[in-house]
Write a protein that holds these residues in place. Sequence first.
Motif, PDB file in Angstrom:
ATOM      1  N   SER A 114       0.828  -1.209   0.000  1.00  0.00           N
ATOM      2  CA  SER A 114       0.000   0.000   0.000  1.00  0.00           C
ATOM      3  C   SER A 114       0.866   1.264   0.000  1.00  0.00           C
ATOM      4  O   SER A 114       0.696   2.143   0.825  1.00  0.00           O
ATOM      5  CB  SER A 114      -0.947  -0.005   1.195  1.00  0.00           C
ATOM      6  OG  SER A 114      -0.199   0.010   2.392  1.00  0.00           O
ATOM      7  N   LEU A 115       1.827   1.304  -0.922  1.00  0.00           N
ATOM      8  CA  LEU A 115       2.680   2.484  -1.077  1.00  0.00           C
ATOM      9  C   LEU A 115       2.732   2.846  -2.551  1.00  0.00           C
ATOM     10  O   LEU A 115       2.608   1.976  -3.408  1.00  0.00           O
ATOM     11  CB  LEU A 115       4.110   2.187  -0.604  1.00  0.00           C
ATOM     12  CG  LEU A 115       4.344   1.947   0.875  1.00  0.00           C
ATOM     13  CD1 LEU A 115       5.780   1.515   1.092  1.00  0.00           C
ATOM     14  CD2 LEU A 115       4.063   3.213   1.653  1.00  0.00           C
ATOM     15  N   PHE A 126      11.681   0.536   2.679  1.00  0.00           N
ATOM     16  CA  PHE A 126      10.409   0.753   3.357  1.00  0.00           C
ATOM     17  C   PHE A 126      10.115  -0.428   4.258  1.00  0.00           C
ATOM     18  O   PHE A 126      10.251  -1.578   3.841  1.00  0.00           O
ATOM     19  CB  PHE A 126       9.261   0.887   2.340  1.00  0.00           C
ATOM     20  CG  PHE A 126       9.458   2.001   1.353  1.00  0.00           C
ATOM     21  CD1 PHE A 126       9.070   3.295   1.664  1.00  0.00           C
ATOM     22  CD2 PHE A 126      10.047   1.750   0.126  1.00  0.00           C
ATOM     23  CE1 PHE A 126       9.261   4.323   0.749  1.00  0.00           C
ATOM     24  CE2 PHE A 126      10.239   2.775  -0.791  1.00  0.00           C
ATOM     25  CZ  PHE A 126       9.846   4.058  -0.473  1.00  0.00           C
ATOM     26  N   ARG A 127       9.699  -0.136   5.477  1.00  0.00           N
ATOM     27  CA  ARG A 127       9.178  -1.180   6.343  1.00  0.00           C
ATOM     28  C   ARG A 127       7.661  -1.113   6.191  1.00  0.00           C
ATOM     29  O   ARG A 127       7.048  -0.113   6.582  1.00  0.00           O
ATOM     30  CB  ARG A 127       9.611  -0.888   7.782  1.00  0.00           C
ATOM     31  CG  ARG A 127       9.261  -1.982   8.767  1.00  0.00           C
ATOM     32  CD  ARG A 127      10.357  -2.994   8.848  1.00  0.00           C
ATOM     33  NE  ARG A 127       9.808  -4.262   9.277  1.00  0.00           N
ATOM     34  CZ  ARG A 127      10.382  -5.041  10.200  1.00  0.00           C
ATOM     35  NH1 ARG A 127      11.488  -4.691  10.781  1.00  0.00           N
ATOM     36  NH2 ARG A 127       9.840  -6.209  10.507  1.00  0.00           N
ATOM     37  N   THR A 128       7.073  -2.130   5.594  1.00  0.00           N
ATOM     38  CA  THR A 128       5.640  -2.073   5.328  1.00  0.00           C
ATOM     39  C   THR A 128       5.113  -3.504   5.266  1.00  0.00           C
ATOM     40  O   THR A 128       5.680  -4.401   5.865  1.00  0.00           O
ATOM     41  CB  THR A 128       5.382  -1.258   4.034  1.00  0.00           C
ATOM     42  OG1 THR A 128       3.997  -1.222   3.771  1.00  0.00           O
ATOM     43  CG2 THR A 128       6.102  -1.840   2.839  1.00  0.00           C
ATOM     44  N   GLY A 129       4.013  -3.706   4.545  1.00  0.00           N
ATOM     45  CA  GLY A 129       3.433  -5.032   4.466  1.00  0.00           C
ATOM     46  C   GLY A 129       3.363  -5.518   3.030  1.00  0.00           C
ATOM     47  O   GLY A 129       3.138  -4.735   2.107  1.00  0.00           O
ATOM     48  N   LEU A 130       3.572  -6.830   2.848  1.00  0.00           N
ATOM     49  CA  LEU A 130       3.330  -7.483   1.562  1.00  0.00           C
ATOM     50  C   LEU A 130       2.025  -8.239   1.746  1.00  0.00           C
ATOM     51  O   LEU A 130       2.013  -9.333   2.319  1.00  0.00           O
ATOM     52  CB  LEU A 130       4.481  -8.440   1.234  1.00  0.00           C
ATOM     53  CG  LEU A 130       4.378  -9.198  -0.091  1.00  0.00           C
ATOM     54  CD1 LEU A 130       4.689  -8.279  -1.259  1.00  0.00           C
ATOM     55  CD2 LEU A 130       5.313 -10.397  -0.105  1.00  0.00           C
ATOM     56  N   ASN A 131       0.915  -7.600   1.313  1.00  0.00           N
ATOM     57  CA  ASN A 131      -0.394  -8.094   1.693  1.00  0.00           C
ATOM     58  C   ASN A 131      -0.464  -8.197   3.231  1.00  0.00           C
ATOM     59  O   ASN A 131      -0.328  -7.179   3.879  1.00  0.00           O
ATOM     60  CB  ASN A 131      -0.694  -9.420   0.996  1.00  0.00           C
ATOM     61  CG  ASN A 131      -2.123  -9.430   0.486  1.00  0.00           C
ATOM     62  OD1 ASN A 131      -2.904  -8.565   0.850  1.00  0.00           O
ATOM     63  ND2 ASN A 131      -2.466 -10.388  -0.339  1.00  0.00           N
TER      64      ASN A 131
END
Lengths: 176, 87
Positions: A114-115, A126-131
């Motif tokens: 979601s970026l 980026f520290r984020t989510g893969l789904n």
Amino acid sequence: MPDLIAKPALGHAPLTLAGTTLTEEPQARITAIAPFPGQTDAVARALGMAFPAPGQVVESGGRSLVWAGRDIAFLIGDAPTVALAASVTDQSDAWVTLALRGPQAVAALARLVSLDLRRVQAGQCFRTGLNHMPLVLIVEDADRFRLMTFRSMAQTAWHEVQDALEKVAARAALTA
Amino acid sequence: MRLTCPFCGPRDRREFHYYGAADYLNRPGPEAAASAWDDYLHNRDNPAGVTQDLWYHEQGCAAWLKVTRNTVTHEILAVDAVAGGAA
């Protein structure tokens, strides 16, 4: 000491769809470094590398220091040889690294992350989510990415990216 | 809904975990009266307007954040990191 055999998390052959290739990267040494309060500069001096600002990757001498959260970075490459004023943990076998490289990489990741990745540059992370999975996303170039997620989720991560890539490729074939 | 994490920048709401009112930042001392603990644990305002609560950036930088928002307009007024005294 028993003779241990290093095994990849997946062992899949690279997958190329729409000119974009998904690969499992060779396992690298990953050391998490979380400086003690106020010790960030001292840790950077001892490592001989700047401590990365949020969302940045610092490269030096074949090693990279990847920002991985508040007051923590992952050293990818040879482990530190000097004592550091930091919590240091070897996390090499906790992560799997996939790479997605090619013209449809951003379009495929747009379905999972979601970026807005359309204007990223080398040296960003980026520290984020893969789904639903945790993700450290490292930008090698505008259409070249490395994706680190938990090794226990390697199969699901591969499946998710393959699925996104198949759909992007199908759409590209329709509009070609 | 987006929160602008002071470390990561603007991020989607699904990266965050909601904890509760920012009252949790003001823990009473060990000798505090029972009424102070009652307020800390149980008693909350329910304002129509500006309120503050704690969010955890669990799918991001793992920072605790104090979010100031308006319950009437849904406006996010401020997002501050709790650690380091910024909040």
